[in-house]
Enzyme design. Sequence first.
Site, PDB file in Angstrom:
ATOM      1  N   PHE A  39       0.720  -1.009   0.205  1.00 41.49           N
ATOM      2  CA  PHE A  39      -0.352   0.285   0.523  1.00 41.49           C
ATOM      3  C   PHE A  39       0.652   1.363   0.109  1.00 41.49           C
ATOM      4  O   PHE A  39       1.706   1.207   0.970  1.00 41.49           O
ATOM      5  CB  PHE A  39      -0.689  -0.205   0.964  1.00 41.49           C
ATOM      6  CG  PHE A  39      -1.801  -1.093   1.122  1.00 41.49           C
ATOM      7  CD1 PHE A  39      -3.181  -1.205   1.092  1.00 41.49           C
ATOM      8  CD2 PHE A  39      -1.518  -1.938   1.893  1.00 41.49           C
ATOM      9  CE1 PHE A  39      -3.996  -1.673   0.024  1.00 41.49           C
ATOM     10  CE2 PHE A  39      -2.434  -3.558   1.387  1.00 41.49           C
ATOM     11  CZ  PHE A  39      -3.768  -3.615   1.710  1.00 41.49           C
ATOM     12  N   VAL A  77       2.463  -1.905   4.506  1.00 48.58           N
ATOM     13  CA  VAL A  77       1.815  -0.534   4.032  1.00 48.58           C
ATOM     14  C   VAL A  77       3.555   0.617   4.807  1.00 48.58           C
ATOM     15  O   VAL A  77       3.536  -0.039   5.578  1.00 48.58           O
ATOM     16  CB  VAL A  77       1.042  -0.271   5.676  1.00 48.58           C
ATOM     17  CG1 VAL A  77       1.441   1.449   5.722  1.00 48.58           C
ATOM     18  CG2 VAL A  77      -0.074  -0.306   5.572  1.00 48.58           C
ATOM     19  N   CYS A  78       3.776   1.342   3.576  1.00 49.52           N
ATOM     20  CA  CYS A  78       4.190   1.580   3.399  1.00 49.52           C
ATOM     21  C   CYS A  78       4.952   2.510   4.426  1.00 49.52           C
ATOM     22  O   CYS A  78       3.706   3.496   5.054  1.00 49.52           O
ATOM     23  CB  CYS A  78       5.039   2.301   1.776  1.00 49.52           C
ATOM     24  SG  CYS A  78       6.108   3.928   2.037  1.00 49.52           S
ATOM     25  N   ILE A  79       5.937   3.014   4.865  1.00 47.14           N
ATOM     26  CA  ILE A  79       6.220   3.478   6.783  1.00 47.14           C
ATOM     27  C   ILE A  79       6.532   5.531   6.101  1.00 47.14           C
ATOM     28  O   ILE A  79       6.193   5.893   6.426  1.00 47.14           O
ATOM     29  CB  ILE A  79       7.203   2.800   6.908  1.00 47.14           C
ATOM     30  CG1 ILE A  79       7.252   3.915   8.333  1.00 47.14           C
ATOM     31  CG2 ILE A  79       8.418   3.322   6.049  1.00 47.14           C
ATOM     32  CD1 ILE A  79       8.390   3.355   9.823  1.00 47.14           C
ATOM     33  N   ALA A  82       2.809   5.797   5.558  1.00 40.53           N
ATOM     34  CA  ALA A  82       1.632   5.905   6.420  1.00 40.53           C
ATOM     35  C   ALA A  82       2.252   6.929   8.205  1.00 40.53           C
ATOM     36  O   ALA A  82       1.455   8.266   7.840  1.00 40.53           O
ATOM     37  CB  ALA A  82       1.848   4.674   7.253  1.00 40.53           C
TER      38      ALA A  82
END
Lengths: 130, 132
Positions: A39, A77-79, A82
């Site tokens: 994501f 999820v991409c940090i 995010a």
Amino acid sequence: MKLALLVNEGPYQHQAADSALQFVKAAVAKGHEIFRVFFYHDGVNNGTRFAVPPQDDRNITVEWSKLAEEHKIDLVVCIAAAQRRGILDENEAKRQGKSGDNIAPGFRISGLGQLIEAGIQAERLVVFGD
Amino acid sequence: MSDAKKVMITVRKPPHGSIYVHEAIEVMFIVASFGLDLSVVFIDDGVLALKTGQDTKELGIKGFMASIGAFMDFEVTKVYVDRQSLEDRNMSEADLAFIGEDETTEQPVRPTILDSSAIAALMAEQQSLMAL
């Protein structure tokens, strides 16, 4: 076939997240392997357990979590994306001095290296965006 | 580098009004830092991101023009622009921002303009194609 997905839009505003979800369900039903769903951009908003859509409508995040549990699908999820958008797991919340986390069950927060690995390991990287 | 995996990132969205291009550039830097054989292609409204003289300071937005100027420093060296997209927007090579300096000549370098057939051929060579 070994597939990976990149989801670039959040839930509800655009159809991309719904389409990705339906795609995963159909691919699993056909016996394909889903290596990972990554994501990025507003797509990270699929991973918050704090969204409360009306009860007579679908709950996209809950459906992702169910898929992850039932079929052991890796939801990442991409940090960086995010953090911009307030999606935190317990570790990140602590590290950033925030009062709580909101990551949904089955999702994990990690770096863009996970997208790169998915693009290389999978036979097809299927992108869902607006 | 010849056995490095080939990864292509395509940028098709306009540079302002959304964060797509900004975050696409963040992916480029990470892919390049992994030592992969990265190609980047700007198509459709994406070509507007490369126009010189853009400044988002008055908007209070950090922007990414400095990142584009540092592409080559961060190993983002194969940067291509779709010729038709450029022409459709009344742009020419002179409108494109520099992406770094040539190591030997120390001359500033612009992205390379390609026809769609050449871009298609490049796409066919890739092991991974990321549309951002």
